[in-house]
Design a protein around this motif. Structure first.
Motif, PDB file in Angstrom:
ATOM      1  N   LYS A 124       0.860  -1.187   0.000  1.00 16.16           N
ATOM      2  CA  LYS A 124       0.000   0.000   0.000  1.00 16.16           C
ATOM      3  C   LYS A 124       0.892   1.231   0.000  1.00 16.16           C
ATOM      4  O   LYS A 124       2.067   1.175   0.384  1.00 16.16           O
ATOM      5  CB  LYS A 124      -0.947   0.006   1.190  1.00 16.16           C
ATOM      6  CG  LYS A 124      -0.290   0.017   2.552  1.00 16.16           C
ATOM      7  CD  LYS A 124      -1.366   0.005   3.641  1.00 16.16           C
ATOM      8  CE  LYS A 124      -0.760   0.011   5.026  1.00 16.16           C
ATOM      9  NZ  LYS A 124      -1.785   0.002   6.088  1.00 16.16           N
ATOM     10  N   GLY A 125       0.338   2.334  -0.490  1.00 16.26           N
ATOM     11  CA  GLY A 125       1.129   3.535  -0.668  1.00 16.26           C
ATOM     12  C   GLY A 125       1.334   4.305   0.623  1.00 16.26           C
ATOM     13  O   GLY A 125       0.577   4.182   1.570  1.00 16.26           O
ATOM     14  N   ILE A 126       2.388   5.111   0.626  1.00 20.10           N
ATOM     15  CA  ILE A 126       2.655   6.018   1.728  1.00 20.10           C
ATOM     16  C   ILE A 126       3.414   7.224   1.180  1.00 20.10           C
ATOM     17  O   ILE A 126       4.354   7.069   0.392  1.00 20.10           O
ATOM     18  CB  ILE A 126       3.439   5.333   2.872  1.00 20.10           C
ATOM     19  CG1 ILE A 126       3.693   6.319   4.014  1.00 20.10           C
ATOM     20  CG2 ILE A 126       4.734   4.731   2.381  1.00 20.10           C
ATOM     21  CD1 ILE A 126       4.266   5.671   5.267  1.00 20.10           C
ATOM     22  N   HIS A 127       2.995   8.420   1.557  1.00 21.87           N
ATOM     23  CA  HIS A 127       3.563   9.669   1.052  1.00 21.87           C
ATOM     24  C   HIS A 127       3.493   9.662  -0.480  1.00 21.87           C
ATOM     25  O   HIS A 127       2.419   9.540  -1.031  1.00 21.87           O
ATOM     26  CB  HIS A 127       4.981   9.861   1.576  1.00 21.87           C
ATOM     27  CG  HIS A 127       5.536  11.236   1.323  1.00 21.87           C
ATOM     28  ND1 HIS A 127       4.831  12.373   1.619  1.00 21.87           N
ATOM     29  CD2 HIS A 127       6.723  11.656   0.771  1.00 21.87           C
ATOM     30  CE1 HIS A 127       5.533  13.433   1.288  1.00 21.87           C
ATOM     31  NE2 HIS A 127       6.683  13.026   0.772  1.00 21.87           N
ATOM     32  N   THR A 128       4.625   9.749  -1.185  1.00 18.59           N
ATOM     33  CA  THR A 128       4.606   9.779  -2.656  1.00 18.59           C
ATOM     34  C   THR A 128       4.835   8.405  -3.274  1.00 18.59           C
ATOM     35  O   THR A 128       4.891   8.279  -4.505  1.00 18.59           O
ATOM     36  CB  THR A 128       5.691  10.744  -3.173  1.00 18.59           C
ATOM     37  OG1 THR A 128       6.974  10.311  -2.710  1.00 18.59           O
ATOM     38  CG2 THR A 128       5.424  12.163  -2.689  1.00 18.59           C
ATOM     39  N   ILE A 129       4.981   7.380  -2.433  1.00 19.02           N
ATOM     40  CA  ILE A 129       5.250   6.026  -2.939  1.00 19.02           C
ATOM     41  C   ILE A 129       3.920   5.312  -3.169  1.00 19.02           C
ATOM     42  O   ILE A 129       3.082   5.215  -2.272  1.00 19.02           O
ATOM     43  CB  ILE A 129       6.119   5.241  -1.946  1.00 19.02           C
ATOM     44  CG1 ILE A 129       7.437   5.973  -1.705  1.00 19.02           C
ATOM     45  CG2 ILE A 129       6.382   3.829  -2.454  1.00 19.02           C
ATOM     46  CD1 ILE A 129       8.281   5.385  -0.596  1.00 19.02           C
TER      47      ILE A 129
END
Length: 385
Positions: A124-129
């Motif tokens: 799952k994504g976090i910040h810009t990742i």
């Protein structure tokens, strides 16, 4: 058995940042951006070293390689953060390594990333990742990649050689015990205990007895063989127990609205030693937040907001406000634990205002440490973490 201080020295002396080693001035796990950067490096180092350990050294200046140290970081549940965001997560270990020239409250952090032999990627994504992103190391750079097969095994011999050159010796152990007891803690109660004829644990602190229980404050506990600082606190009350196989630390934190006279058990850390030369550290969270009158908390919360606003405007505080400031970190934490959802963010945002006040800033870091422990104690993470 690897002497972790020697390992750090060998990593710094023989290698610039590369595909199995990274260094940081400090970690920032209070923000989504900081967590994202940390997870990206873990992902990349794991993927680039499928069959050997890789490392991140924390507390080193990037340009000069100077060892400046960082705060003691005792969040054993950092693995939960990695598990929450990465598919095929590697096992990681964060250890605090003391160096003789650093102050007592400063250490070098060593993150060990165990070999995984599977490709890690973000579930799952976090910040810009974004979700499904994966990374690898090319030299000292962490870059995105679309490869879904295990990466190169070129670092195996180099890493094994560095680890073998960092093995402990009897001389290092004896010198470590003497240095701990006779030099660094000569003004405190200090003791050592040998487990399984192999492991040496030293501890020191200000000792006091309450009824039939013995507690220590300003506690420093180290596993001398590996030069690991197991526990450090400039304030907290700690009880210590041990038997032939285990060393047990129970940490208490002082909490109150206008003072800190009530002590609450925070966490129990049990270190179990085995005949085969291994040891296991288990953590059990004990903390149950105290419940206070909501009307009183509303008043305290509003007082804290007004106090921070006054500091932001550069106004001089009254003697009463200076006293309130001393309790601000712990009272904002209590407010958050009693349902004031914005109190935690207000505390985080106050960091720069509190830095010029050393004792208050120490309490600030302590409050965030407790909140972080409580969060990572849960297996559940959301995208807002």
């Amino acid at each position: 058995m690897i002497n972790k201080r020697l390992l750090i020295k060998n990593l710094l002396a023989h290698n610039d940042e590369c595909s199995f080693y990274d260094k940081k001035r400090q970690l920032n796990l209070h923000t989504r951006e900081g967590k994202g950067k940390f997870l990206k490096h873990i992902c990349a180092l794991s993927n680039s070293n499928p069959t050997n350990n890789s490392y991140i050294v924390v507390g080193v200046e990037d340009e000069s390689n100077e060892i400046v140290g960082d705060d003691f970081f005792d969040d054993s549940r950092i693995q939960n953060l990695v598990n929450a965001f990465l598919e095929n997560p590697p096992k990681i270990q964060y250890e605090n390594i003391p160096f003789p020239h650093l102050p007592k409250d400063r250490v070098v952090g060593l993150v060990t990333i165990k070999p995984n032999n599977k490709v890690s990627f973000f579930k799952k994504g976090i910040h810009t990742i974004l979700a499904n992103s994966t990374f690898k190391r090319v030299g000292s750079n962490t870059i995105p990649t679309e490869d879904k097969i295990p990466f190169s095994k070129q670092n195996i011999e180099t890493v094994i050689s560095i680890e073998n050159n960092s093995r402990n010796s009897i001389a290092h152990t004896l010198e470590g015990v003497l240095d701990f007891i006779n030099l660094r803690h000569k003004d405190m109660y200090a003791k050592h205990k040998v487990f399984k004829e192999l492991f040496v644990v030293c501890w020191a602190g200000n000792k006091k007895k309450v009824r039939e229980h013995t507690y220590y404050s300003r506690v420093d506990i180290e596993l001398i063989n590996e030069q690991i600082k197991l526990f450090y606190s400039a304030q907290d009350e700690v009880s210590i127990e041990y038997n032939e196989n285990s060393f047990i630390i129970t940490e208490y934190i002082p909490l109150g609205l206008n003072d800190k006279t009530s002590y609450y058990p925070l966490e129990k850390v049990s270190i179990t030693f085995f005949d085969n030369g291994y040891y296991k550290i288990e953590n059990k969270m004990l903390f149950e937040p105290p419940i206070f009158n909501k009307r009183m908390l509303h008043h305290i919360y509003n007082t804290n907001k007004a106090l921070l606003s006054k500091m932001e405007k550069g106004f001089i505080l009254t003697e009463r406000e200076e006293k309130d400031l001393e309790n601000l970190p712990s009272t904002l934490m209590i407010c958050y634990l009693n349902g004031f959802e914005n109190a935690k963010q207000r505390l985080i945002d106050a960091k720069n205002l509190l830095k010029p006040h050393p004792q208050v800033y120490l309490s600030f870091k302590e409050s965030l440490r407790v909140l972080r422990k409580m969060k990572y104690n849960s297996q559940e993470f959301t995208d807002n973490n």
